[in-house]
Structures are given as structure tokens and as C-alpha cells.
Design an enzyme around this catalytic site. Structure first.
Site, PDB file in Angstrom:
ATOM      1  N   HIS A 388       8.036  -1.165  -5.411  1.00 34.53           N
ATOM      2  CA  HIS A 388       8.607   0.189  -5.467  1.00 34.53           C
ATOM      3  C   HIS A 388       7.617   1.215  -4.914  1.00 34.53           C
ATOM      4  CE1 HIS A 388      11.044   3.395  -7.551  1.00 34.53           C
ATOM      5  NE2 HIS A 388       9.890   4.019  -7.493  1.00 34.53           N
ATOM      6  N   GLU A 389       6.398   1.210  -5.429  1.00 32.51           N
ATOM      7  CA  GLU A 389       5.414   2.221  -5.026  1.00 32.51           C
ATOM      8  C   GLU A 389       4.990   2.056  -3.568  1.00 32.51           C
ATOM      9  OE1 GLU A 389       4.904   4.794  -6.684  1.00 32.51           O
ATOM     10  OE2 GLU A 389       5.813   4.140  -8.561  1.00 32.51           O
ATOM     11  N   HIS A 392       7.304   3.933  -1.375  1.00 32.50           N
ATOM     12  CA  HIS A 392       6.887   5.330  -1.268  1.00 32.50           C
ATOM     13  C   HIS A 392       5.725   5.471  -0.286  1.00 32.50           C
ATOM     14  CE1 HIS A 392       9.428   6.902  -4.380  1.00 32.50           C
ATOM     15  NE2 HIS A 392       8.839   6.262  -5.365  1.00 32.50           N
ATOM     16  N   HIS A 395       6.737   5.209   3.272  1.00 35.89           N
ATOM     17  CA  HIS A 395       7.467   6.429   3.634  1.00 35.89           C
ATOM     18  C   HIS A 395       6.465   7.538   3.982  1.00 35.89           C
ATOM     19  CE1 HIS A 395      11.162   9.134   2.473  1.00 35.89           C
ATOM     20  NE2 HIS A 395      10.804   9.272   3.724  1.00 35.89           N
TER      21      HIS A 395
END
Length: 596
Positions: A388-389, A392, A395
């Protein structure tokens, strides 16, 4: 799993290298002095911007100051998150926050000035100074805020009050990270030891119910004891938000929060309404959970225990990273190779250590690189958190390299899409790469629980925020009893009658840091729904979908969030993406119910 009694025990390869920002505190102090001087220079532009060149010089200086200030803030924030107990780190953060107030104060004149300009005059300025085209979109975006910007004098006062208005969030942060002391639990040798967050995440999944119950009660003990103090901080945060919304002429606090993203309140309301109309699969899952565990009564401390027995869950960090990279192959070789380099370059702080900030996050620092904080526990949950991280982080990486500084920072609204696409790709990869029936059941169970946490729970939190803000807007009292009553009622509604509620359930609101960033958590749910749609199309191998998604990651804030998502084929102005996600959840529960 190894536990660490001090940060020095953690291998250097699993700790941040903050010298990428500043080699030492002296270098930080040098930039601090420079930013202080730049801030004072920015103040001199007040009342002197009367031509295109002056406007260009002001905007350029402000962007340069913003860049350096971001570095100062990031360095001090990352330092204190390593160990919130260190007073010198706290002093550094206090110092930079104070500088931030000066910076805000020095530039508070600009928005009222800009909005006093006729749009035609601004267009002439842009023609006269070629460099102003770089700032053009942002300048004209400001006119959208015209009726929400106060007089120069009032904006100055508000900027000076920034530190005081953020006090409730900062106070809760210190309670939750530095001061909280959980109750005691019994270790394997029968001795009493103080619970940690890392221990709790393990014990709440323990097959022995008494262990789960003991951990649950020890975890909630300090929150229950501090309920009135925490209620005071949360009520203040909500009232501050309502006050600012009123002062700035927004119809409501909700609409103030949605305004910058250009998200209609109907998107928020549709999310809650569509979810509440499709709760039957959740209630079915609760019944299945109760039956599979073999309980007469299902309680809150039974909701995390895995429903597939005998599954080995120890996943060392090295293995977790390798698995993540394999699962993200549908995103292309460049994406995977870039992400592999993040580990080698020490962009990630991996382990739980005393005093370290809880949870996980990505901080993308323009001009440097992303920094990711973890509290890795070598289990499946930690594998998902890592994945998940790093969504980020990628991105941030892509947007920083493909957008100028002014457009590199993306909205939180789209941020949760990037992270959750990665999680969906991971779970699909894991499901497709096992022939073990028990493992498949375990993964389906995990996917359902992830869906519950990332979607249903966040919608429940979103409704809690909506109700509490509306109470504040009507001038109704907000205190511990009110918060507990609302939270308990929602918890029952979102989990169903199968669940028997313990006393601790009603105090769930006391432990949620996101409530101090109002109307934030709904973006997890919309992000999850969007990610389901995008990931399933990526897995079909469509090169056009991959191209459009990578362009989305590189877009920063070059468009409003709903516009960016439309480029990937997701239209959140319509109920279909939410309904599609809820349909996927229903299918997962049906699949799981058939597993023996």
C-alpha cells in the site's frame, strides 16, 4: 519475529537515510536562516505588486521558499517520527512550525490582493511577463475561492492563529504516540508484560479467545481512561473546523473540505447511502465468521482472528518485498525496477522501535525522493501495508519527475487509488499462485477483511464525521458521551445484529487520528472502489489501460481528482463504481462461504 529495544539494533539498510535531505542539523539551520530571510523579503511585496514583473518575482520567490521550507519541515518531522520522545527533535519541529506561521503570515496578503485584481488585468500581466504562464492555472484557480477569502486583515489574523487552531490535532498526536501506556497482558511464560501496538496486532488474531480478550481490554484501557481528555481535543478540532467553514462562507464544513477537490457533496452522500443499502453481504460474513470460529456470541475481539487454521504467516521483510515486486508485474518493468531501487537506497524505515510513530505513511518530498515509514511485523498484514505505502511512494516519485513543482503534489483523493491498486494486484496475485485450499480460504478471508477495513469501516468513520460536524453546526454539545453513543450506534449498524457489543466498542472514536483531518477517510473508500475497477482491467493485460494508469500516476494535480480518474475509466459522479465494488465484496463472501 525479532523485537527491537532500541533503534541502534535495527540494520542500517532498514533505517531511513535522512542525509538525503540534510547531511546534519547545521545544514538544516543554514536553510532555516535562509528561509527566514526569504520570508521577510516576501513580506515586503505587500502593497508593492503593481506590475507584471513584481508579480512574477513574488511568485518565484514564494515557490523557492516553499521548496526549502518543505525540506526543513520534512527533516524535522521524520526525525521526530523516528522517536517522538526526543526533546531535541521536538524542539526542531516546534521551531519549523513557528517558521511556518511566519511564512503563512508574510504571504497572507496575497490572496486578498489577487482577488482584488480584475481578471482582465491579470491576463494582461501574464502577457507582459512570459514567466507568469507557469503560474497561470493556479492564479485563475484562486478566483474560484473569491467568496471564501476574507479581508487582508482577517487573513493575517487567521494565519497567526494557525498554530493554535492545529493544537487539538497536535495534542492528540502526543497522547497517542508519546504518552499512551497500554495495559498488561500475559506472555507465553505466564509473566505480565505491557502491551505494545505491534503485540496487539498479533494477539488480536490469536486462536485462544482469552488471549484476544485480554489484549483487547489492555489496548482500550488507556483510551477509556482518557475518554474525556480525548473528547475535549476532538470536540475542539470539530468546532474549529466548523468555525473556519462559517467564517469563510461555506454552506457546511463538509462542503468546505470537498471544495478544493471540486467534489460535489453528492459523491460523499452517495458513498454512505449506497453502502448502507448493500449491508447484507457484510451481515452474511459476520454469520459465517461466528459459525467458523464456533462461538455462541461474536464479539469485537473475534473480528480479526483468521478463519483458516494452520496457515504459516511469517513473511520476513526481504520475502515480503520480493513478493510485492512480483505481484506488481502488471504495472510494467520500469515501475517494478524503480520500486526495487527504493529498498536499496534506504527510502524506507522498516521496524517498530520504542517511541517511534505508530502506523505507516509515505512522505513524498519534491526534489529529493519519497520517504516511507513502516512498523513491519513480518506477517501478511505487513506485506499489504508495505505494498500500500509503496503505491503512494511510486505516485510521489512519478508525479515529482513528470510535473513541475507547482503541479507535482497530488490530492489525497487520488492518492488512495494508487496505493489500493497495488493492494488489489497483490491479493489477486496471491490467490492465483496457490493450489492450497486452506491458503486460498485464508487469502479470501484476508481480502474480505481488507475490504471491510478499507471500505466499510472508512464509510462508517465518514458517517461519524458527518453526524458530529452537523451537531456542531447546530450548536449541540459534543462530549465523550455523545461521541460514544454515535459511534456505538454506527458500529452496530455497519456490523449487524450478530455482533454482541462489549463496553470498549463505544470508545472506538478515541483512537482514530484521522478524525483530526476532517472528511479525509471517505477517500479510502472511494479510492478502494476506483482501485477495484482499475486493477481488474490491468490484470486483463490491456496496454491502453496500463498507459492511461501510468499517466494518471504522473499527473500530480494537473487536473481535478474526478477528472484524473475519468482518464482511467472511473466516473465517481455516478453510483456505478461504488455499486461495482460492493458487488465484488458480495462475490468474495459467496466464494468464501463455499470453501470447506
Amino acid at each position: 519475529m525479532k523485537t527491537y529495544s532500541s533503534r541502534k539494533e535495527v540494520p542500517a539498510s532498514e533505517r531511513w537515510d535522512l542525509t538525503d535531505i540534510y547531511p546534519n542539523t547545521e545544514s538544516w539551520e543554514t536553510d532555516y536562516t535562509i528561509v527566514l530571510e526569504m520570508t521577510e523579503k516576501l513580506r515586503t511585496f505587500d502593497g508593492t505588486i503593481d506590475n507584471a514583473q513584481a508579480l512574477y518575482e513574488y511568485l518565484t520567490l514564494k515557490e523557492e521558499t516553499t521548496y526549502l521550507y518543505s525540506k526543513l519541515y520534512a527533516f524535522s518531522q521524520l526525525q521526530i517520527d523516528i522517536d517522538t520522545r526526543v526533546s531535541s527533535s521536538q524542539a526542531l519541529l516546534d521551531k519549523v512550525r513557528h517558521l511556518g506561521q511566519k511564512f503563512s503570515s508574510a504571504t497572507s496578503f496575497f490572496m486578498p490582493f489577487l482577488l482584488s485584481l480584475d481578471e482582465g488585468a491579470l491576463k494582461e500581466y501574464i502577457k507582459e511577463a512570459e514567466g507568469l504562464t507557469y503560474f497561470e492555472d493556479d492564479l485563475f484557480e484562486a478566483y474560484r475561492y473569491k467568496k471564501h477569502v476574507l479581508s487582508k486583515e482577517k487573513e493575517e489574523v487567521l494565519s497567526q492563529m494557525g498554530e493554535a487552531l492545529s493544537s487539538p490535532r497536535n495534542t492528540f498526536g502526543m497522547i497517542n504516540n508519546a504518552d499512551i501506556r497500554f495495559g498488561e497482558v500475559t506472555d507465553d511464560n505466564g509473566a505480565k508484560v505491557r502491551l505494545t501496538r505491534g503485540m496487539y496486532s498479533k494477539l488480536i488474531e490469536h486462536e485462544e479467545r482469552d488471549k484476544r480478550k485480554e489484549a483487547y481490554q489492555a489496548y482500550y484501557q488507556p483510551y477509556t481512561q482518557l475518554q474525556n481528555t480525548i473528547a475535549s481535543t476532538l470536540a475542539s478540532a470539530i468546532k474549529n473546523n466548523v468555525l473556519l467553514s462559517n467564517m469563510r462562507n461555506y454552506p457546511s464544513a463538509l462542503e468546505k473540505s470537498l471544495f478544493s477537490d471540486m467534489v460535489p457533496k453528492e459523491v460523499y452522500e452517495n458513498l454512505i447511502q449506497s453502502t448502507k443499502e448493500n449491508m447484507k453481504p457484510m451481515y452474511k460474513y459476520m454469520t459465517i465468521r461466528k459459525e467458523r470460529i464456533g462461538l455462541n456470541e461474536l464479539r469485537a475481539y473475534d473480528l480479526s482472528v483468521p478463519l483458516a487454521a494452520g496457515i504459516e504467516q511469517v513473511i520476513p521483510y526481504e520475502k515480503a518485498y520480493e513478493t510485492m515486486l512480483k505481484s506488481l508485474a502488471p504495472l510494467g518493468e520500469e515501475y517494478v525496477q524503480t520500486l526495487a531501487g527504493f529498498k536499496e537506497k534506504r527510502y524506507i524505515d522498516v521496524r517498530e522501535t520504542p517511541g517511534k510513530r505508530s502506523g505507516a505513511y509515505n512522505l513524498g518530498l519534491y526534489g529529493v525522493h519519497p520517504f516511507v515509514l513502516l512498523n513491519h511485523q513480518d506477517d501478511l498484514d505487513s506485506l499489504f501495508t508495505l505494498t500500500h505505502e509503496m503505491g503512494h511512494a511510486m505516485h510521489s516519485y512519478y508525479s515529482s519527475r513528470h510535473q513541475p513543482q507547482i503541479k507535482a503534489g497530488y490530492s489525497i483523493f487520488v492518492a488512495e487509488v494508487a496505493s489500493t491498486v497495488n493492494e488489489v494486484l497483490l491479493i489477486r496475485y496471491l490467490l492465483n499462485n496457490t493450489d492450497d485450499g486452506q491458503m486460498k480460504k485464508h487469502l479470501l478471508n484476508h481480502f474480505i477483511d481488507q475490504f471491510k477495513g478499507t471500505f466499510f469501516t472508512q464509510v462508517m468513520f465518514s458517517e461519524f464525521e458527518k453526524i458530529t460536524h452537523e451537531k456542531a453546526e447546530r450548536g449541540e454539545a459534543l462530549h465523550a458521551e455523545v461521541f460514544s453513543s454515535i459511534y456505538e450506534s454506527l458500529f452496530k449498524e455497519y456490523n449487524g445484529e450478530e455482533l454482541v457489543l462489549d463496553e470498549e466498542v463505544k470508545y472506538g472514536w478515541t483512537r482514530i487520528p484521522h478524525f483530526y483531518r476532517p472528511f479525509y477517510v471517505y477517500k479510502y473508500a472511494t479510492g478502494f472502489a476506483s482501485a477495484i475497477h482499475i486493477a481488474d482491467r490491468l490484470l486483463e493485460g490491456n496496454r491502453d489501460v496500463l498507459h492511461s494508469y501510468l499517466n494518471f500516476l504522473k499527473s500530480g494535480c494537473s487536473d481535478y481528482p474526478l477528472g484524473l480518474l475519468k482518464q482511467t475509466g472511473v466516473d465517481l459522479s455516478k453510483p456505478e463504481p461504488i455499486q461495482n465494488a460492493l458487488s465484488v465484496f458480495s462475490g468474495l463472501v459467496d466464494d468464501f462461504s463455499k470453501q470447506q
